[in-house]
Design a protein around this motif. Structure first.
Motif, PDB file in Angstrom:
ATOM      1  N   LYS A   1       0.829  -1.209   0.000  1.00 11.22           N
ATOM      2  CA  LYS A   1       0.000   0.000   0.000  1.00 11.22           C
ATOM      3  C   LYS A   1       0.861   1.256   0.000  1.00 11.22           C
ATOM      4  CE  LYS A   1      -3.591   2.382   2.665  1.00 11.22           C
ATOM      5  NZ  LYS A   1      -4.421   2.356   3.887  1.00 11.22           N
ATOM      6  N   ASN A   2       1.876   1.283   0.851  1.00 11.69           N
ATOM      7  CA  ASN A   2       2.721   2.476   0.912  1.00 11.69           C
ATOM      8  C   ASN A   2       3.522   2.663  -0.364  1.00 11.69           C
ATOM      9  OD1 ASN A   2       3.851   4.761   2.503  1.00 11.69           O
ATOM     10  ND2 ASN A   2       5.750   3.633   2.174  1.00 11.69           N
ATOM     11  N   LEU A   3       4.049   1.569  -0.917  1.00 15.58           N
ATOM     12  CA  LEU A   3       4.859   1.683  -2.130  1.00 15.58           C
ATOM     13  C   LEU A   3       4.027   2.179  -3.306  1.00 15.58           C
ATOM     14  CD1 LEU A   3       6.998  -1.524  -1.652  1.00 15.58           C
ATOM     15  CD2 LEU A   3       7.797   0.843  -1.469  1.00 15.58           C
TER      16      LEU A   3
ATOM     17  N   ILE B   1       5.425  16.998   6.131  1.00  9.83           N
ATOM     18  CA  ILE B   1       5.502  16.199   4.901  1.00  9.83           C
ATOM     19  C   ILE B   1       4.089  15.906   4.419  1.00  9.83           C
ATOM     20  CG2 ILE B   1       6.283  14.035   3.856  1.00  9.83           C
ATOM     21  CD1 ILE B   1       8.467  13.920   6.004  1.00  9.83           C
ATOM     22  N   GLU B   2       3.789  16.381   3.241  1.00  6.25           N
ATOM     23  CA  GLU B   2       2.453  16.165   2.695  1.00  6.25           C
ATOM     24  C   GLU B   2       2.452  14.938   1.798  1.00  6.25           C
ATOM     25  OE1 GLU B   2       1.139  19.677   0.757  1.00  6.25           O
ATOM     26  OE2 GLU B   2       1.222  20.921   2.561  1.00  6.25           O
ATOM     27  N   GLY B   3       1.334  14.261   1.762  1.00  4.43           N
ATOM     28  CA  GLY B   3       1.186  13.120   0.863  1.00  4.43           C
ATOM     29  C   GLY B   3       1.919  11.894   1.370  1.00  4.43           C
ATOM     30  N   PRO B   4       2.370  11.039   0.453  1.00  5.99           N
ATOM     31  CA  PRO B   4       2.974   9.757   0.820  1.00  5.99           C
ATOM     32  C   PRO B   4       4.229   9.918   1.659  1.00  5.99           C
ATOM     33  CG  PRO B   4       2.433   9.843  -1.528  1.00  5.99           C
ATOM     34  CD  PRO B   4       2.266  11.224  -1.003  1.00  5.99           C
ATOM     35  N   LYS B   5       4.482   8.926   2.493  1.00  4.12           N
ATOM     36  CA  LYS B   5       5.649   8.948   3.376  1.00  4.12           C
ATOM     37  C   LYS B   5       6.691   7.943   2.873  1.00  4.12           C
ATOM     38  CE  LYS B   5       3.790  11.682   6.616  1.00  4.12           C
ATOM     39  NZ  LYS B   5       2.505  12.024   6.021  1.00  4.12           N
TER      40      LYS B   5
ATOM     41  N   VAL C   1      15.063   3.892  -5.693  1.00  4.18           N
ATOM     42  CA  VAL C   1      15.331   3.583  -4.288  1.00  4.18           C
ATOM     43  C   VAL C   1      15.555   4.877  -3.507  1.00  4.18           C
ATOM     44  CG1 VAL C   1      16.983   2.515  -2.706  1.00  4.18           C
ATOM     45  CG2 VAL C   1      16.187   1.249  -4.679  1.00  4.18           C
ATOM     46  N   GLY C   2      16.235   5.847  -4.111  1.00  5.46           N
ATOM     47  CA  GLY C   2      16.439   7.137  -3.451  1.00  5.46           C
ATOM     48  C   GLY C   2      15.132   7.830  -3.129  1.00  5.46           C
ATOM     49  N   ARG C   3      14.178   7.767  -4.066  1.00  5.51           N
ATOM     50  CA  ARG C   3      12.873   8.380  -3.827  1.00  5.51           C
ATOM     51  C   ARG C   3      12.093   7.614  -2.757  1.00  5.51           C
ATOM     52  NH1 ARG C   3      11.555  12.289  -7.947  1.00  5.51           N
ATOM     53  NH2 ARG C   3       9.688  12.767  -6.709  1.00  5.51           N
ATOM     54  N   ALA C   4      12.122   6.279  -2.839  1.00  5.29           N
ATOM     55  CA  ALA C   4      11.309   5.464  -1.930  1.00  5.29           C
ATOM     56  C   ALA C   4      11.869   5.451  -0.516  1.00  5.29           C
ATOM     57  CB  ALA C   4      11.206   4.034  -2.464  1.00  5.29           C
ATOM     58  N   VAL C   5      13.186   5.392  -0.388  1.00  9.45           N
ATOM     59  CA  VAL C   5      13.794   5.272   0.944  1.00  9.45           C
ATOM     60  C   VAL C   5      14.006   6.644   1.581  1.00  9.45           C
ATOM     61  CG1 VAL C   5      15.817   4.476   2.221  1.00  9.45           C
ATOM     62  CG2 VAL C   5      14.883   3.069   0.386  1.00  9.45           C
ATOM     63  N   LEU C   6      14.624   7.561   0.821  1.00  7.21           N
ATOM     64  CA  LEU C   6      15.024   8.842   1.393  1.00  7.21           C
ATOM     65  C   LEU C   6      14.102   9.995   1.035  1.00  7.21           C
ATOM     66  CD1 LEU C   6      18.854   8.615   0.619  1.00  7.21           C
ATOM     67  CD2 LEU C   6      17.730   8.160   2.803  1.00  7.21           C
ATOM     68  N   GLY C   7      13.317   9.828  -0.033  1.00  4.56           N
ATOM     69  CA  GLY C   7      12.476  10.930  -0.484  1.00  4.56           C
ATOM     70  C   GLY C   7      13.266  12.029  -1.160  1.00  4.56           C
ATOM     71  N   THR C   8      14.378  11.653  -1.796  1.00  4.34           N
ATOM     72  CA  THR C   8      15.211  12.644  -2.468  1.00  4.34           C
ATOM     73  C   THR C   8      15.532  12.195  -3.885  1.00  4.34           C
ATOM     74  OG1 THR C   8      17.194  14.018  -2.230  1.00  4.34           O
ATOM     75  CG2 THR C   8      17.448  11.669  -1.790  1.00  4.34           C
ATOM     76  N   ARG C   9      15.918  13.148  -4.722  1.00  4.79           N
ATOM     77  CA  ARG C   9      16.297  12.837  -6.102  1.00  4.79           C
ATOM     78  C   ARG C   9      17.817  12.704  -6.168  1.00  4.79           C
ATOM     79  NH1 ARG C   9      12.557  15.397 -10.676  1.00  4.79           N
ATOM     80  NH2 ARG C   9      13.277  13.431 -11.546  1.00  4.79           N
ATOM     81  N   LEU C  10      18.287  11.478  -6.313  1.00  2.00           N
ATOM     82  CA  LEU C  10      19.731  11.236  -6.388  1.00  2.00           C
ATOM     83  C   LEU C  10      20.288  11.598  -7.761  1.00  2.00           C
ATOM     84  CD1 LEU C  10      19.950   7.838  -4.457  1.00  2.00           C
ATOM     85  CD2 LEU C  10      20.519  10.121  -3.615  1.00  2.00           C
ATOM     86  N   GLN C  11      19.441  11.548  -8.799  1.00  2.00           N
ATOM     87  CA  GLN C  11      19.790  11.986 -10.155  1.00  2.00           C
ATOM     88  C   GLN C  11      20.989  11.250 -10.746  1.00  2.00           C
ATOM     89  OE1 GLN C  11      19.847  16.391  -9.328  1.00  2.00           O
ATOM     90  NE2 GLN C  11      18.287  16.409 -10.936  1.00  2.00           N
ATOM     91  N   THR C  12      21.134   9.966 -10.423  1.00  2.54           N
ATOM     92  CA  THR C  12      22.262   9.215 -10.978  1.00  2.54           C
ATOM     93  C   THR C  12      22.117   8.997 -12.483  1.00  2.54           C
ATOM     94  OG1 THR C  12      21.156   7.142 -10.396  1.00  2.54           O
ATOM     95  CG2 THR C  12      22.747   7.985  -8.838  1.00  2.54           C
ATOM     96  N   GLN C  13      20.902   9.157 -13.013  1.00  4.03           N
ATOM     97  CA  GLN C  13      20.720   9.023 -14.459  1.00  4.03           C
ATOM     98  C   GLN C  13      21.227  10.254 -15.211  1.00  4.03           C
ATOM     99  OE1 GLN C  13      16.951   6.712 -15.630  1.00  4.03           O
ATOM    100  NE2 GLN C  13      16.271   7.937 -13.886  1.00  4.03           N
ATOM    101  N   VAL C  14      21.396  11.332 -14.457  1.00  2.00           N
ATOM    102  CA  VAL C  14      21.764  12.610 -15.074  1.00  2.00           C
ATOM    103  C   VAL C  14      23.238  12.947 -14.848  1.00  2.00           C
ATOM    104  CG1 VAL C  14      21.255  15.092 -15.103  1.00  2.00           C
ATOM    105  CG2 VAL C  14      19.407  13.438 -14.748  1.00  2.00           C
ATOM    106  N   LYS C  15      23.737  12.610 -13.672  1.00  2.00           N
ATOM    107  CA  LYS C  15      25.113  12.962 -13.327  1.00  2.00           C
ATOM    108  C   LYS C  15      25.629  11.999 -12.266  1.00  2.00           C
ATOM    109  CE  LYS C  15      23.310  16.270  -9.958  1.00  2.00           C
ATOM    110  NZ  LYS C  15      23.134  17.686  -9.605  1.00  2.00           N
TER     111      LYS C  15
END
Length: 470
Positions: free
Chosen positions: A89-91, A205-209, A133-147
């Protein structure tokens, strides 16, 4: 290795297990081949992890204080802390965030499809799974696809220090502890701000956790001190960092390889590719470009893709990234063969549930080396294709099954739903490249990412765009 031993010595392996003394390369081993004998120490009585995992192999990486290596009450507390974040449900609630990362992945595929260049598919699938995984675990954009990402580069460097067998250059390297200390400090400095910021701003924090946010909520509820958000103990932060490290490492590495293999297997089986695309047309409409908006509005659409799930499960059956679980037994412990009743002693051996062997065993899987996703769509238990109980175990089974398997199910279905109708891949191995078990993209042990199996040479391919209706 265990699969080939079974094929080479069937008269021994057919008794359900094989004892091996592999000194000085490793510890005395007990490879268990019978799925119901595996269940005796993995499911019915979940034995502790083998001592060397926490005290030798992962000691430098997490001190063995992570969800993979902990045992007993400490493991139970950690598992309960993170279970809410890894719930289905959370995922699903995090899918809109994941979509942003998948759209970048899709653009990268479009670009290389236009240029026609050869890419290592595993590099691309690794980057997208890291970002998810960065979005799901930390809630941040790691941007490894970009740099390049400093956190993941550091973690990859530290993973390269781990060893699982005889490795004299690492075992005799006197500066290894210093290197681990430096990497641990660097990774802590990267991760601690995410944890503290999440704790202090939880109410905002609004919305999903995220997974970390829900773990912090569990912690605050446990200590019954709602001012704890402002003063998270450093010991707790350290503990969470160790768990995050194992999530980030295991969560991206294994998913990246199975995703690469799915594209590869669909390229080898056009009939199966046609079926998965037809399912996406039926559930998501015939316009692939509209799929992201539809799924963002209703993430539960991913649950209506049974054939996509079957493709994922069959690929994991053929190419499991991890060979099985490693346990140790107390004195006087025995395994009993369910058909013969013979009892086998286990004390003093590293017990291995040889999942990778049973997943390819023709006794349980008709046409075991063939790619047949339909095994996982039949509900008729009398159907020969129907999986036998206890035999599908790429995430292992029992109370210590992989906490991240639901994340794998969600992200792989999402990525395929947004890409598989638009692209196909073509392997570019040299004509004289060796094959193993029928594939040039056979699994290897990567010297830098030592603990899981990877496709040979990173799976070199050309990405091709498909015209609509193909």
């Amino acid at each position: 290795m265990f699969l080939y031993i079974k094929q080479e010595y069937p008269e021994i392996a057919n008794q359900g297990l094989v004892y091996m003394d592999v000194w000085p390369i490793g510890y005395p081993m007990l490879a268990v081949y019978h799925p119901n004998m595996m269940a005796q120490f993995i499911q019915e009585n979940s034995l502790p992890k083998f001592w060397a995992m926490s005290q030798v192999e992962f000691k430098g990486f997490t001190g063995g204080q992570d969800l993979v290596n902990l045992d007993g009450l400490e493991w139970k507390k950690a598992r309960s802390l993170f279970n809410p974040g890894f719930s289905a449900k959370n995922l699903l609630s995090l899918v809109p965030d994941m979509i942003e990362e998948v759209l970048i992945f899709r653009e990268r595929l479009r670009k290389v499809a236009t240029t026609g260049e050869v890419i290592k598919l595993e590099d691309y699938t690794t980057n997208i799974t890291v970002d998810i995984v960065g979005r799901a675990v930390l809630g941040t954009r790691l941007q490894t696809q970009v740099k390049p990402n400093h956190l993941m580069e550091t973690m990859k460097s530290q993973v390269g220090l781990i060893y699982f067998g005889l490795d004299l250059p690492k075992q005799l390297n006197l500066i290894l502890p210093l290197k681990n200390w430096i990497y641990n400090r660097m990774i802590r400095n990267e991760l601690a701000p995410y944890i503290l910021n999440t704790a202090q701003n939880y109410e905002k924090i609004e919305g999903p956790k995220t997974i970390v946010a829900l773990a912090l909520k569990e912690y605050i509820n446990e200590v019954q001190d709602y001012t704890a958000r402002e003063n998270i103990p450093s010991e707790f932060v350290e503990r969470v960092i160790k768990h995050i490290k194992i999530f980030m490492f295991a969560g991206h590495d294994t998913t990246a390889t199975v995703l690469a293999y799915i594209y590869y297997m669909l390229s080898k089986h056009p009939d199966k590719a046609a079926k998965i695309r037809a399912e996406h047309d039926e559930v998501l409409g015939t316009d692939p470009t509209a799929a992201a908006s539809l799924i963002r509005a209703d993430p539960t659409l991913l649950n209506k893709l049974p054939y996509t799930m079957a493709v994922l499960k069959e690929t994991l059956r053929l190419f499991p990234p991890v060979g099985g679980s490693i346990r140790q037994s107390p004195p006087g412990h025995f395994l009993t063969h369910p058909e013969t009743g013979v009892r086998y002693p286990t004390y003093g051996f590293m017990m291995h549930s040889s999942a990778a062997t049973v997943l390819r065993d023709p006794e349980y899987w008709p046409d075991a080396d063939s790619f047949i996703p339909e095994r996982f769509t039949t509900r008729d238990e009398s159907d020969p294709l129907h999986p036998v109980k206890n035999t599908w175990r790429p995430f292992e089974m029992g109370p210590r099954n992989c906490i991240g398997q639901e994340l794998v199910f969600v992200e792989v279905r999402l990525i395929l739903a947004l890409t598989v109708r638009e692209f196909e891949v073509e392997e570019t191995y040299p004509a004289d490249a060796p094959s193993w078990m029928g594939f040039k993209a056979y699994q290897i042990t990567h010297p830098e990412v030592v603990s899981t199996a990877h496709p040979k040479d990173g799976l070199p391919v050309r990405v091709k765009s498909r015209s609509q209706g193909d």
